[in-house]
Write an enzyme that holds these catalytic residues in place. Structure first.
Site, PDB file in Angstrom:
ATOM      1  CE  LYS A 116      23.020  33.335  65.108  1.00 42.19           C
ATOM      2  NZ  LYS A 116      24.093  33.801  64.187  1.00 42.19           N
ATOM      3  CE1 TYR A 120      24.394  35.263  67.705  1.00 42.60           C
ATOM      4  CE2 TYR A 120      25.504  36.711  66.144  1.00 42.60           C
ATOM      5  CZ  TYR A 120      25.402  35.492  66.791  1.00 42.60           C
ATOM      6  OH  TYR A 120      26.317  34.507  66.518  1.00 42.60           O
TER       7      TYR A 120
END
Length: 303
Positions: free
Chosen positions: A171, A143
């Site tokens: 992400k 992320y």
């Protein structure tokens, strides 16, 4: 539905980073959590859910609460959605402990955010992600959100960590489509938008889906947009994207979880208050949100 290593979108295409409903006194609303998970999967078109992410207020959840939330969501929808557990923080040892506990609880995958506040160099970021991947058997979605962590994951670092067989996706909340395109071309990482407004642009450069906040109220339309783009109907995808712009703006007029919870409350769905240091939406913010969601055609909000 579990992780599918043979798919270009191994966690599914449409995932929502779900809020954690709380009771009026600030405890986890366990029944509400199960109800919301079922709603997001069965009514909102989500193929997967992120539990204990930023939108789930993970920084204010105790470790035991995180594991309880994960188990509740797995029991509610784990047979028909990919359940990814947020386990990252700014301490590698603690991250490994949480990751192992999530794996033991039955999570299908892990979301591991870059360490925040301590601002590690790129070598430290790579070592952190590899250490977690070495410690578990689950697939990992990194992320990248430098606005919160203070440090971006650079392309060379992505290239390095992508060599690990369990680091399979990212992400992306960096808001740099050109940089994303370069990493997508250079690695085999599955690329998920972490910014609702940039999902369609990222799809156009090889992204596979989204980890959404707006998916709490428009998941089925976001899923339709992704499906249209994947099917080659770019004009239809653009049309659907344009219809959702007021919601993209509206949910993020302040911190996303605040207004996601406000929207759910307005729809009579489990949400409850936020925990300090966040504060609940004001009446004025809720009024503006209602207008934004009405403009986006969200069911339950009058035009």
């Amino acid at each position: 539905m579990a992780y599918d290593p043979s798919s270009a979108a191994p966690f599914g295409h449409m995932l929502t980073a779900m809020v954690t409903p709380f009771t009026a006194d600030g405890a986890v609303d366990e029944a509400g959590l199960a109800t919301l998970a079922e709603h997001l999967v069965d009514e909102r078109g989500n193929e997967g859910l992120i539990v204990n992410g930023t939108t789930g207020e993970a920084p204010t959840l105790r470790d035991d609460e995180k594991l309880r939330c994960l188990r509740i969501v797995l029991e509610a929808v784990g047979d028909r959605a990919t359940i990814v557990a947020g386990a990252g923080n700014n301490d590698t040892r603690h991250t490994i402990e949480l990751a192992r506990a999530a794996e033991a609880s039955g999570a299908h995958g892990l979301l591991i955010v870059s360490p925040y506040y301590n601002k590690p160099p790129q070598a430290g970021l790579a070592a952190h992600f590899v250490a977690v991947a070495d410690a578990v058997g689950l697939p990992i979605m990194t992320y990248d959100i430098p606005g919160r962590t203070g440090v971006p994951i650079e392309p060379d670092t992505f290239a390095r960590i992508a060599e690990h067989p369990r680091i399979v996706a990212n992400k992306d909340a960096k808001a740099d489509v050109a940089a994303a395109a370069g990493v997508i071309a250079r690695t085999d990482l599955a690329w998920y938008s972490g910014d609702d407004a940039l999902t369609l642009p990222l799809l156009s450069v090889g992204g596979v889906g989204v980890v959404s906040v707006v998916g709490h109220v428009l998941g089925e339309r976001i899923a339709a947009m992704i499906a249209a783009h994947r099917g080659g109907d770019v004009a239809r995808a653009a049309e659907l994207n344009a219809s959702m712009i007021p919601a993209y703006v509206g949910i993020f007029r302040t911190q996303g979880v605040i207004l996601a919870k406000a929207a759910l409350r307005e729809l009579g769905l489990p949400s409850g208050p936020v925990r300090l240091p966040l504060v609940d939406a004001t009446a004025e913010q809720v009024s503006t949100l209602r207008a934004d969601l009405a403009a986006a055609g969200v069911a339950g909000f009058a035009a």
